[in-house]
Design a protein around this motif. Structure first.
Motif, PDB file in Angstrom:
ATOM      1  N   ALA A 759     -19.630 -18.592  11.086  1.00 45.04           N
ATOM      2  CA  ALA A 759     -18.573 -18.967  12.025  1.00 45.04           C
ATOM      3  C   ALA A 759     -18.307 -17.843  13.023  1.00 45.04           C
ATOM      4  N   VAL A 760     -18.302 -16.604  12.536  1.00 40.52           N
ATOM      5  CA  VAL A 760     -18.103 -15.450  13.427  1.00 40.52           C
ATOM      6  C   VAL A 760     -19.256 -15.354  14.435  1.00 40.52           C
ATOM      7  N   ALA A 761     -20.487 -15.582  13.964  1.00 38.55           N
ATOM      8  CA  ALA A 761     -21.643 -15.525  14.869  1.00 38.55           C
ATOM      9  C   ALA A 761     -21.519 -16.587  15.958  1.00 38.55           C
ATOM     10  N   GLU A 762     -21.015 -17.761  15.590  1.00 40.74           N
ATOM     11  CA  GLU A 762     -20.847 -18.831  16.577  1.00 40.74           C
ATOM     12  C   GLU A 762     -19.791 -18.444  17.614  1.00 40.74           C
ATOM     13  N   ILE A 763     -18.726 -17.778  17.168  1.00 38.36           N
ATOM     14  CA  ILE A 763     -17.690 -17.316  18.105  1.00 38.36           C
ATOM     15  C   ILE A 763     -18.276 -16.286  19.064  1.00 38.36           C
TER      16      ILE A 763
END
Length: 1139
Positions: A759-763
C-alpha cells in the motif's frame, strides 16, 4: 434352503380370495452384503419378480462400511396369477443410469404362504453364502385390500437388449474369475465387456460404464498377473472419469477406480508420477465420500490412501512449488489422529526447508518450525523417532536464529538438542547425529555470548561423534568438517595455532571424501577458505590466500544467483582480499574486497542479521582504510536494520533486535563520516535516520494522511485500515507466551506488513507522495527548527562535534576538539557519582563536584556552540538540544561557567542565555509541531499515588499536598479533575491520560535498565508502563508534567533509541513534556512545581489561553526562582521535551 421361523398365528387367506388380495412388502435393510467380485459398488438394490412380465426394483442405496444397506422401500404385490415370487440382491456399479442388471449377490424363491407365515413383524431372510458369509434382508409384510404402492407399481421387465445381456454375462464371468475358477473366465469377461464397448461409441450414454467395466476386469487381471498391459487400462479409466465430471453421480467412484489403477502401477513399477497423481485424486475423492460409506472405508484404509501417503513419504525431497503442493496435499490426507501425520509433517517441513535454503524466505522457515512443533507434539513418548523430531525442530530453530537472531530460538534449540541426545545413549544408531547437532548449537552460542565452556563442550561432542564415524562411514566427511569448524572457532577466539592447523587438515580430509557434485560441497570449500585466510594472516604465506580465493570462486560457481549461501561466498572473498590488502597494500585488492562487502550486504535471500553485520564491517573497514564507500556502507546499515526490525511483530522484540547490535554507534559514526566528508546536510539526515528507530517505526502506523485523503481517498483509507491491522497485530503478539502461537502470530504479522508495504509503494507512485514514509531529507527535518535552532551533539569514536540546524539555510558545524568519546564516558560516570553523593547532603552544603563537572560541560561542549549561536540568535531565544550516544547521559542544559567577572557580576550560564528544551529526534519535534495546530478545549487532570502499597516503594508524603497545590494553580476554566489514592490505578490513570489534554503526574517513577519498555509509574494496583502509554494514540493531548523519578533517562544499551517515559508520552500525543533525569525529592520538588505553574498561567487572568508551548519558558523561570530553596541537583533534574 429358506430358513423361517413359523408363528402360531397368521391371517387366513383362501386361494379364492387371491384375486382381491394384495400384500405390501417393505424392504427395510440388508446386511452381510459382500460383492462376489470384490469390486467397489455404486450401490445395492433389491429386485422382485412375480412373473416374467412383472418386476420391481428398489432404490439403489449406498453400501455402508459394515456392508449393510438401509432401504425403507415398499412394494404392493398382487396375489393374482402367481403362486409366489422371487427376490434378488444385486450390485449396481452405476449410481445413475444402469447398464444391465449389475452383479448378482443372491436369490430366493418364496410362495405367498411362506411369506405370510412371518405375520406383521419384521423378519430376516438369509441368502446363500457369498465369500463365507450369508447375506440377509430384513423385510416386513402386511395384507392390504387395495393397491397403495407408494414406490411405483410393478413394471414390465427391462428391455432385453444385447448390450445389457453382454454386460450381465461379463459380470458373471468376472465374478467366477475372482473366485479363482480359472483365467478363462477373465478372458470371456474381457471379451464380453469389449463387445459392449464396441457397441457403445463415444456418443452413447453408456460409454463411460462400458469403459469402466472393461478397465476394471483388465485391472484385476493385471493385479493377479494374468494380464500385463496396465497403461491401456489406465487410459480407459481416464476416459471414463472425463465423462463423469464433478457433480456426476458416479464421479467419486471413477476417481477411486483411477487411483486404484495408478497405485497398482506404482506398486509394480515404482513410478513416482503415479503416486503423486494418486495423492491428488485422493485429495479430491475423500471429501466426496460420506462417513460410514463402504467406498470411504476402502479409500481411507491401509490399501487405499495410506498406501499413497506412504509412497509419497518415500519420494525424494522436492523444493519446487509443485513438490511442496504435493506435500501439503499429503498432509491434508492425514487428519489429526492419523498415524502417518507426524511423518507427513516431517516430509512437508523438509520440502519447505529446502526451498528456504534456496530462496531464504523467512515465512518458509516459520512454517517449517510450525510443522516440526506439531510433529514433536504428536510423537508419543518412547517412540523410536522422537529424537529425530526433536533434532529437526531444534535444527529449524537454529536456522531461524541465524536468519533473524532471536535469542529464544537459540536457547530452545539447545534444550531440544540436549533432550534428543538423552534419547540416544551410547550404542544408539542416531547418537552421532545428536552429538554433531548439539555441538553446532554450542558453537553458535559461543559466537554470540563468548562462554569458553560452550566451545570446549562443542569440540568434545564432535570428537566423540567422529569416533562413531570411522573411515568408510558414509557421514564421516560431515563430522570431519564439523569438528574442524569447532576448532577454527576456538582459534578465532583464543588464537591457538594448533587448533587452526588441525582444522585445515580436517577440512582437507572432509573435502576429499565429499563428491564433486554434492549439493553442500560449497560449504566445505568456504570453510577451508576461511581457515586458510586465518593462517595467511598469521604466516603471510601467499599460497594460502591464493587457494582461499580460488576455493571461494569455486563455491560461487556452484550456486544459483539467489542461493542464500552466495552471501557466505562473497563474505569469504571479502575477507581473503582484505587479508591480502593488509599485507601487500595493493589498491585493487581493497576495491575487490569492498565490492564483495557490497554484494554480501545486498544479497536478498540471506537473513538480515548476517547482512547487517557485514554492512557494519564494511563501514568500519572503509573508515579504517579511508575508502570512499563509507557513507554508502552506513546507509546500507540503516536500510537493513530498518527492514530487520520491521519484521519483528512487537515493540519489545524490535528492541531485542536492536540490542543484538548494541555497541554499534552507527548513527553518530555515520554523521561524523558525513561531517568529515564536508556534507553537513547528509550528516543531519544520517544522524536522524540512525536514531530513535523504534519511535520511527511505530510512528509510521500513525502518520497523518490529510493530504493523501484529499488526493486519493481510496488509497488513504486502505493505508489507514492496514496500519491499524498491523498495529493491532503487533500489540496482540506482545502478550503471547506460547511459542507455537507466537510463531503463527509472527507469520500473520509479516503477511499484514507485506500488504502494508504494498500500500505504501502504491502511494509513492503518486508524484506528490514519492517520499511518503521514506527517511526525511534535510529540508523536511529543518521544520523542527522553526521556533529556534536545534543543536545535534555527535559523540562518535572518530570525532565529537555539534551540528546547528538553523531556522533557515544550511546547517553549521561546530567542532569540539577538547572532548573525545572516552572523555564523555568518564564525564557521564562522574556525574552519576556526584548526583548520588549530593542526594545524601544537606540542602545548604555546597555541591562542589557537580559545580566542577558543569563547568567542564560549559567549557568543552556548550561554550563553542554558544559562540556560534550568539552571532545570529537573540538572548532568551529558544534552543533545542538533540544529544546522541554518550551525550544523552550528561545534563547539557545545566552547563554553567560558575565564574565571576572582574566587575563582580556573575558570568551567565546556558539557561541565563537561552530557553533550553530537548528533543529525542528532529522528527519527533516536527510531529509535535504538526499536532499543535489542532487545539481543543483544555482539560487538566492531576494524578497522584503517594501510598502505592507493599513492595512498591516508600510512601510519598508530599504527593497529596502537591496535587492540591497544582489544582489551585490551574485555571478553573480548564475543567480540573484529580485522581488519587485508591482511584489512582493503572486503568484509572490510562483513562485519565486519554480523556484529558493536560496532565500532572506525581508518584514513583522507575526506569527499567534491562527492559526499558517496562519502565513505569507506580499506581495502586499495577504499574503503568511505558508500553501501556505507547499503545495509546492521544492526538488531542498537549502537556504532561512528570513529577516522578527517572522519567527522561534513556536506555544505556541503546542510548540512541531514547526509550523513556517522557518520550513515550510525547509519542502517544503529548506535544510538551516536563520530565526528570534522576531521583526527585517529592518535598523539595513542590517548590519547582509551584514556581512552574505560577509562571505557566500568570497571564490567564487577562483572558489568555492555556498554551503548552510556554512550558520551557515556565520551567526556566521556575528553576531561577527557587535557587535559594532548592539544591542544585534538584533544580537540574527537571528538563523540558517537545514544543
Amino acid at each position: 434352503m429358506l430358513r423361517v421361523v413359523r408363528r402360531l398365528f397368521r391371517p387366513t387367506i383362501t386361494r379364492s380370495s387371491f384375486a382381491s388380495q394384495y400384500i405390501r412388502l417393505e424392504i427395510i435393510s440388508g446386511k452381510n452384503l459382500r460383492v462376489p467380485s470384490q469390486r467397489i459398488p455404486a450401490g445395492i438394490y433389491v429386485s422382485i419378480d412375480v412373473d416374467s412380465k412383472r418386476r420391481w426394483k428398489s432404490a439403489i442405496k449406498v453400501l455402508s462400511s459394515e456392508k449393510s444397506v438401509a432401504w425403507g422401500n415398499n412394494v404392493t404385490l398382487s396375489l393374482c396369477g402367481s403362486p409366489g415370487f422371487s427376490i434378488e440382491i444385486r450390485v449396481s456399479y452405476e449410481a445413475d443410469r444402469m447398464l444391465g442388471n449389475g452383479e448378482f449377490i443372491g436369490k430366493l424363491k418364496m410362495s405367498w404362504d411362506e411369506l405370510l407365515d412371518h405375520g406383521d413383524e419384521p423378519f430376516d431372510l438369509s441368502f446363500p453364502s457369498v465369500r463365507g458369509v450369508h447375506p440377509s434382508l430384513t423385510l416386513k409384510v402386511a395384507v392390504v385390500h387395495a393397491c397403495d404402492n407408494q414406490n411405483g407399481a410393478l413394471s414390465d421387465s427391462l428391455v432385453d437388449c444385447k448390450i445389457a445381456r453382454e454386460t450381465d454375462v461379463g459380470h458373471a464371468r468376472f465374478a467366477k474369475y475372482v473366485a479363482r475358477e480359472g483365467v478363462s473366465h477373465l478372458k470371456h469377461a474381457v471379451r464380453h465387456f469389449q463387445l459392449v464397448l464396441d457397441q457403445c461409441p463415444a456418443s452413447h450414454p453408456d460409454h463411460a460404464t462400458a469403459l469402466t467395466n472393461l478397465a476394471w476386469a483388465r485391472l484385476i487381471g493385471y493385479i493377479l498377473n494374468d494380464l500385463q498391459d496396465i497403461n491401456a487400462t489406465i487410459s480407459l479409466f481416464r476416459e471414463a472419469l472425463a465423462l463423469r465430471p464433478q457433480r456426476h453421480p458416479d464421479h467419486s467412484l471413477s476417481l477411486y477406480n483411477l487411483t486404484e489403477a495408478l497405485t497398482w502401477r506404482h506398486n509394480k513399477k515404482d513410478t513416482a508420477a503415479d503416486i503423486r497423481e494418486a495423492a491428488q485424486l485422493y485429495h479430491e475423492l475423500l471429501p466426496l465420500c460420506p462417513e460410514g460409506a463402504y467406498l470411504r472405508s476402502i479409500a481411507a484404509g491401509a490399501n487405499g490412501v495410506d498406501y499413497v501417503i506412504g509412497g509419497c513419504n518415500n519420494l525424494p525431497i522436492d523444493a519446487s512449488d509443485e513438490g511442496i503442493h504435493l506435500r501439503r496435499v499429503v498432509l491434508e490426507l492425514c487428519p489429526l489422529g492419523h498415524q502417518l501425520r507426524p511423518r507427513a509433517l516431517h516430509e512437508l517441513a523438509q520440502a519447505v526447508e529446502a526451498r528456504f535454503v534456496q530462496h531464504g524466505s523467512i515465512d518458509d522457515i516459520d512454517e517449517v518450525i510450525q510443522f516440526h512443533r506439531e510433529a514433536v507434539f504428536l510423537c508419543p513418548e518412547g517412540h523410536s523417532d522422537c529424537d529425530v523430531y526433536l533434532n529437526n525442530l531444534a535444527w529449524s530453530l537454529m536456522t531461524r536464529f541465524d536468519h533473524q537472531g532471536k535469542p529464544n530460538d537459540l536457547d530452545e534449540a539447545i534444550s531440544l538438542h540436549e533432550e534428543a541426545l538423552r534419547l540416544c545413549p551410547v550404542g544408539h544408531e542416531s547418537r552421532g547425529f545428536s552429538l554433531d547437532n548439539l555441538g553446532g548449537a554450542f558453537i553458535t552460542r559461543f559466537k554470540k555470548r563468548g562462554d569458553i565452556d560452550d566451545i570446549t563442550r562443542a569440540i568434545s561432542l564432535r570428537r566423540e561423534a567422529l569416533t562413531l564415524r570411522p573411515p568408510g562411514h558414509p557421514h564421516r566427511d560431515t563430522t570431519l568438517s564439523n569438528l574442524a569448524l569447532a576448532l577454527q572457532t576456538r582459534y578465532d577466539k583464543l588464537d591457538v595455532s594448533e587448533d587452526l592447523n588441525e582444522a585445515i587438515d580436517l577440512y582437507r580430509e572432509s573435502l576429499r571424501l565429499r563428491r564433486h557434485d554434492h549439493p553442500r560441497r560449497h560449504i566445505y570449500l568456504l570453510n577451508l577458505s576461511s581457515a586458510l585466510c586465518s593462517r595467511f594472516t598469521q604466516t603471510q604465506e601467499d599460497e594460502d590466500v591464493e587457494e582461499a580465493i580460488t576455493l571461494c570462486q569455486e563455491s560461487l560457481a556452484a550456486l544459483s544467483s539467489l542461493h542464500p549461501n552466495r552471501y557466505f561466498s562473497y563474505m569469504r572473498l571479502q575477507k581473503a582480499y582484505l587479508s591480502r590488502y593488509r599485507i601487500l597494500h595493493d589498491p585493487a585488492d581493497l576495491s575487490v574486497a569492498i565490492q564483495n562487502f557490497r554484494l554480501a550486504s545486498r544479497h536478498p535471500t540471506q537473513g538480515f542479521p548476517d547482512r547487517i553485520i557485514e554492512a557494519i564491517d564494511w563501514a568500519r573497514q572503509a573508515e579504517v582504510y579511508q575508502h570512499e564507500s563509507a557513507l554508502e556502507a552506513y546507509q546500507m546499515c540503516f536500510e537493513l536494520f530498518d527492514s530487520h526490525v520491521m519484521t519483528r511483530s512487537s515493540i519489545i522484540s524490535r528492541r531485542e533486535a536492536a540490542t543484538a547490535f548494541r555497541g554499534q554507534s552507527l548513527s553518530v559514526d555515520a554523521a561524523s563520516c558525513a561531517i568529515r566528508s564536508g556534507n553537513l546536510r547528509q550528516a543531519v539526515e544520517l544522524a536522524e535516520q540512525g536514531r530513535g528507530q523504534q519511535w520511527s517505526l511505530a510512528s509510521r502506523l500513525r502518520t497523518p494522511v490529510e493530504d493523501l485523503e484529499s488526493a486519493n481517498p481510496k488509497l488513504a483509507h486502505n493505508y489507514l485500515e492496514l496500519s491499524k491491522l498491523v498495529s493491532d497485530a503487533a500489540q496482540s503478539s506482545a502478550t503471547i507466551t506460547d511459542r507455537a502461537a507466537a510463531d503463527r502470530a509472527a507469520t500473520e504479522y509479516r503477511r499484514l506488513t507485506r500488504r502494508w508495504e504494498a500500500a505504501v509503494a502504491e502511494i509513492r507512485d503518486l508524484r506528490a507522495f514519492s517520499r511518503f514514509l521514506l527517511p526525511p531529507l534535510y529540508e523536511d527535518l529543518q521544520a523542527a527548527a522553526r521556533q529556534g535552532p536545534v543543536i545535534i551533539l555527535i559523540a562518535s569514536q572518530y570525532s565529537c562535534s555539534a551540528i546547528i540546524v538553523p531556522t533557515s539555510g544550511d546547517p553549521r558545524h561546530v567542532p569540539l576538539p577538547s572532548v573525545a568519546l572516552a572523555d564523555l564516558k568518564i564525564l557521564k560516570d562522574r556525574f552519576a557519582r556526584a548526583i548520588r553523593d549530593a542526594s545524601i547532603m544537606g540542602p545548604k552544603q555546597p555541591r562542589n563536584d557537580l559545580i566542577v563537572l558543569l563547568r567542564i560541560v560549559w567549557d568543552v561542549i556548550m561554550l563553542p556552540i554558544i559562540n556560534v549561536l550568539q552571532h545570529d540568535l537573540k538572548l532568551h531565544s529558544r534552543i533545542w538540544l538533540c544529544p546522541t550516544a554518550a551525550f544523552t547521559s550528561i545534563p547539557l542544559h545545566a552547563a554553567h561557567p560558575f565564574k565571576v567577572n572582574p566587575d563582580g557580576s556573575k558570568e551567565p550560564c546556558l539557561e541565563d542565555l537561552y530557553i533550553c528544551s530537548y528533543t529525542p529526534t528532529l522528527s519527533a519535534l516536527v510531529r509535535s509541531r504538526q499536532g499543535i495546530k489542532k487545539r481543543v478545549t483544555p482539560s487538566f487532570v492531576t494524578i497522584g499515588q503517594g501510598q502505592p502499597g507493599g513492595g512498591k516503594g516508600k510512601a510519598l508524603l508530599a504527593v497529596d499536598s502537591e496535587l492540591e497545590l497544582v489544582h489551585k494553580l490551574v485555571p478553573a476554566a480548564a475543567n480540573r479533575t484529580t485522581i488519587s489514592g485508591d482511584a489512582a490505578t493503572r486503568a484509572g490513570a490510562l483513562e485519565a491520560l486519554q480523556q484529558n489534554t493536560w496532565v500532572h503526574l506525581a508518584c514513583h517513577g522507575k526506569q527499567d535498565p534491562a527492559q526499558p519498555y517496562d519502565s513505569h509509574f507506580v499506581m495502586k494496583d499495577e504499574h503503568l508502563t511505558l508500553l501501556d502509554i505507547m499503545e495509546r494514540d492521544i492526538p488531542q493531548a498537549e502537556f504532561a508534567f512528570l513529577s516522578a523519578c527517572h522519567t527522561a533517562v534513556g536506555d544505556e544499551k541503546t542510548p540512541d533509541e531514547v526509550i523513556h517515559l517522557a518520550a513515550g508520552l510525547q509519542f502517544s500525543g503529548f506535544k510538551s513534556v516536563v520530565g526528570t533525569l534522576w531521583e526527585v525529592d517529592d518535598a523539595v520538588a513542590q517548590h519547582v512545581v509551584k514556581a512552574f505553574y505560577t509562571n505557566m498561567f500568570e497571564d490567564l487572568k487577562d483572558g489568555g489561553v492555556m498554551d503548552c508551548t510556554k512550558a520551557a519558558w515556565a520551567l526556566n523561570r521556575a528553576t531561577h526562582a527557587v535557587k535559594t530553596k532548592v539544591p542544585l541537583e534538584q533544580r537540574m533534574v527537571f528538563i523540558h521535551i517537545g514544543v
